[in-house]
Design a protein around this motif. Structure first.
Motif, mmCIF file in Angstrom:
data_model
loop_
_atom_site.group_PDB
_atom_site.id
_atom_site.type_symbol
_atom_site.label_atom_id
_atom_site.label_comp_id
_atom_site.label_asym_id
_atom_site.label_seq_id
_atom_site.Cartn_x
_atom_site.Cartn_y
_atom_site.Cartn_z
ATOM 1 N N ALA A 83 17.586 67.265 -53.277
ATOM 2 C CA ALA A 83 17.876 67.494 -51.859
ATOM 3 C C ALA A 83 16.762 67.002 -50.950
ATOM 4 O O ALA A 83 17.026 66.502 -49.857
ATOM 5 N N MET A 86 17.327 63.348 -49.914
ATOM 6 C CA MET A 86 18.580 62.956 -49.273
ATOM 7 C C MET A 86 18.406 62.899 -47.753
ATOM 8 O O MET A 86 17.815 63.800 -47.165
ATOM 9 N N THR A 87 18.969 61.851 -47.151
ATOM 10 C CA THR A 87 18.883 61.749 -45.698
ATOM 11 C C THR A 87 20.043 62.463 -45.020
ATOM 12 O O THR A 87 19.981 62.773 -43.851
ATOM 13 N N ILE A 90 24.163 66.511 -49.257
ATOM 14 C CA ILE A 90 24.913 66.049 -50.418
ATOM 15 C C ILE A 90 26.318 66.637 -50.428
ATOM 16 O O ILE A 90 27.146 66.241 -51.221
#
Length: 93
Positions: A83, A86-87, A90
């Motif tokens: 996580a 992640m940009t 998810i």
């Protein structure tokens, strides 16, 4: 593990991921993509963000078609929560 792959249902290295691509991102981090149906890259090849590396499948010890995704650190297979990298969420929102 993107060389000679075993038939579906057989393990590789005891992990059961079978057809697998591992991408080394530097700084000790790698991403693992397992249970693939086919591979689009070869060992040692450089890849770019967004490039297709394989087709989702259920090779190895898998129950249903999916991609087993992991972020690992330092070659020790110490799992890292993805996580933080992640940009976007998810979950898609």
């Amino acid at each position: 593990q993107s060389g000679n792959c075993p038939p579906p249902g057989q393990e590789v290295g005891g992990w059961g991921l079978a057809w697998t691509v591992i991408i080394d991102h530097g700084n000790g981090y790698s991403t693992v993509y397992g249970h693939l149906n086919s591979l689009y890259v070869t060992s040692g090849q450089s890849v770019s963000a967004g490039q297709a590396i394989g087709q989702m499948g259920q090779s190895g010890l898998a129950y249903g078609i999916h991609v087993h995704f992991m972020v690992v650190y330092s070659g020790t297979w110490s799992a890292v929560n993805p996580a933080q990298f992640m940009t976007t969420s998810i979950c898609g929102y």
